[in-house]
Design an enzyme around this catalytic site. Structure first.
Site, PDB file in Angstrom:
ATOM      1  N   GLU A 194       0.474  -0.832  -0.314  1.00  0.00           N
ATOM      2  CA  GLU A 194      -0.392  -0.313  -0.061  1.00  0.00           C
ATOM      3  C   GLU A 194       0.641   1.838  -0.236  1.00  0.00           C
ATOM      4  O   GLU A 194       2.093   0.954   0.258  1.00  0.00           O
ATOM      5  CB  GLU A 194      -0.727   0.011   1.427  1.00  0.00           C
ATOM      6  CG  GLU A 194      -2.036  -0.605   0.799  1.00  0.00           C
ATOM      7  CD  GLU A 194      -2.185  -1.085   3.033  1.00  0.00           C
ATOM      8  OE1 GLU A 194      -3.425  -1.453   2.703  1.00  0.00           O
ATOM      9  OE2 GLU A 194      -1.584  -1.233   3.525  1.00  0.00           O
ATOM     10  N   ASP A 218      -7.716  -5.511   8.428  1.00  0.00           N
ATOM     11  CA  ASP A 218      -7.296  -3.504   7.842  1.00  0.00           C
ATOM     12  C   ASP A 218      -7.077  -3.498   6.530  1.00  0.00           C
ATOM     13  O   ASP A 218      -6.171  -3.296   6.156  1.00  0.00           O
ATOM     14  CB  ASP A 218      -5.924  -3.038   9.110  1.00  0.00           C
ATOM     15  CG  ASP A 218      -3.910  -4.347   8.296  1.00  0.00           C
ATOM     16  OD1 ASP A 218      -4.831  -5.307   8.296  1.00  0.00           O
ATOM     17  OD2 ASP A 218      -3.480  -3.319   8.945  1.00  0.00           O
TER      18      ASP A 218
END
Ligand SMILES: NC(=O)c1ccc[n+]([C@@H]2O[C@H](COP(=O)([O-])OP(=O)(O)OC[C@H]3O[C@@H](n4cnc5c(N)ncnc54)[C@H](O)[C@@H]3O)[C@@H](O)[C@H]2O)c1
Length: 348
Positions: free
Chosen positions: A62, A233
């Site tokens: 990410e 998450d």
């Protein structure tokens, strides 16, 4: 004019460890929490976007960018639960802070340790607003890389001094208990998640898995408890049974990102949640009474990394704990980039 425009301060893992130890872990967490809270209080100023995620079968990579209009920051971070079995970290990261005015990077830093610190500090900041007053006992389910940092942040910011630990791997619990021994905790190692939550006013879930897991079932969460859900998450990766969510006051970091990644991916897209900055500003309710179940559905947001990079940058001048990295090309005449290459060839 800066004589060394090519140089960017670089904080290596070694320097980060020296910095944290020089300041002291708990002092570092308290000071970092203040930066994180300060930036949450400036929420409207920030560019906000859900992080840019590249998913694969094994994990996710990410990029997490944000800017307050003066500084720009981003973090590269991965999440690969299987890594631990191969001797690698589940989560590893580095990040950059840059000057919006000229676009030049001002800091390049390791962020694997810094992420553990900022995640823990953010959890503790949220708990300051959400946990029952006087809570001193926390269950930690998942005793991996993040766990000690979580424990110390809750001790430093809230005075939590009783821990109840559980991990499916007893070696992880032993590691966590050994690392925290002598640091002011009364520690109980538990044989199950059920046993761990007994008597705890705060429950932290920080397990790594790549699926919808049910670390907590509804019957495990009594009234008045604050849940700090850190491990879920990613899309398809959660820790709590949906029924818990349905009776909790849910606080998130940035709603558009948490709808994709957090525990609330299990709920309807319009299920009511509040953002942490709103609770801080007093425009949204946090904990309404002693019986309420509160949930901080943590996924980690870019402003927290921005705050952490800002904090680290502010420590560099006094400590000197960085290297000078020759990162940026700096020809004598800005347009003569090729000439710089030619001159380098002549010098060889
Ligand atoms: N919210 C955030 O901002 C944030 C930040 C960093 C990490 N994380 C997440 O936190 C999680 C933990 O990260 P880490 O670096 O500590 O990982 P880690 O691999 O070091 O530790 C995870 C631990 O969870 C344990 N575990 C797995 N399934 C379990 C279960 N069902 N019950 C009990 N224990 C279980 C494992 O045995 C392991 O010890 C990861 O999912 C990571 O993505 C979230």
């Amino acid at each position: 004019m800066n004589a060394k425009l090519n140089i960017v301060p670089f904080v290596s893992v070694d320097h980060m460890m020296k910095l944290v130890l020089a300041i002291g872990v708990e002092r570092f967490l308290i000071d970092l929490a203040a930066y994180i809270e300060e930036d949450f209080r400036r929420w409207a100023l920030f560019d906000k976007t859900p992080r840019v995620a590249s998913h694969s079968i094994d994990g996710v990579i990410e990029l997490m960018p944000t800017s307050d209009g003066r500084l720009y920051g981003f973090k590269y971070v991965n999440g690969h639960p299987k890594n631990m079995r191969e001797g690698r970290q589940t989560v590893t990261a580095f990040g950059v802070l840059a000057d919006v005015g000229n676009g030049y990077p001002m800091l390049l830093s390791e962020m694997t340790i810094l992420t553990a610190l900022r995640t823990a500090a953010t959890s503790a900041v949220a708990a300051k607003y959400l946990a029952p007053k006087g809570a001193d006992c926390m269950a930690i389910i998942g005793n991996g890389a993040q766990s000690e940092f979580q424990a110390l942040a809750f001790k430093a910011l809230l005075g939590v001094n009783k821990l109840r630990l559980y991990d499916i791997d007893p070696a992880a619990t032993r590691k966590c208990a050994d690392n925290l021994a002598g640091l002011g905790f009364d520690i109980t190692s538990c044989a199950s998640a059920h046993a761990a939550v007994e008597g705890a006013q705060i429950i932290t879930t920080v397990t790594a898995d790549k699926q919808y897991a049910t670390i907590l079932t509804d019957n495990m969460v009594g009234s008045g408890v604050h849940i700090n859900a850190v491990g879920g998450d990613c899309p398809g990766k959660t820790e709590l049974h949906r029924d818990i969510l349905l009776r909790s006051r849910i606080i998130v970091e940035y709603t558009p990102q948490t709808r994709i990644e957090g525990e609330i991916q299990q709920l309807d897209p319009d299920h009511p949640v509040a953002e942490l900055w709103e609770v801080m500003a007093g425009t949204a309710e946090g904990r309404s009474n002693n019986q309420a179940v509160t949930l901080f559905d943590s996924v980690g947001f870019a402003t927290e990394d921005f705050s952490a990079l800002r904090y680290v940058r502010d420590q560099l001048a006094d400590t000197g704990l960085y290297e000078e990295l020759d990162l940026l090309a700096d020809p004598d005449e800005p347009r003569d980039l090729f000439g710089m290459l030619l001159r380098a060839a002549r010098q060889d």
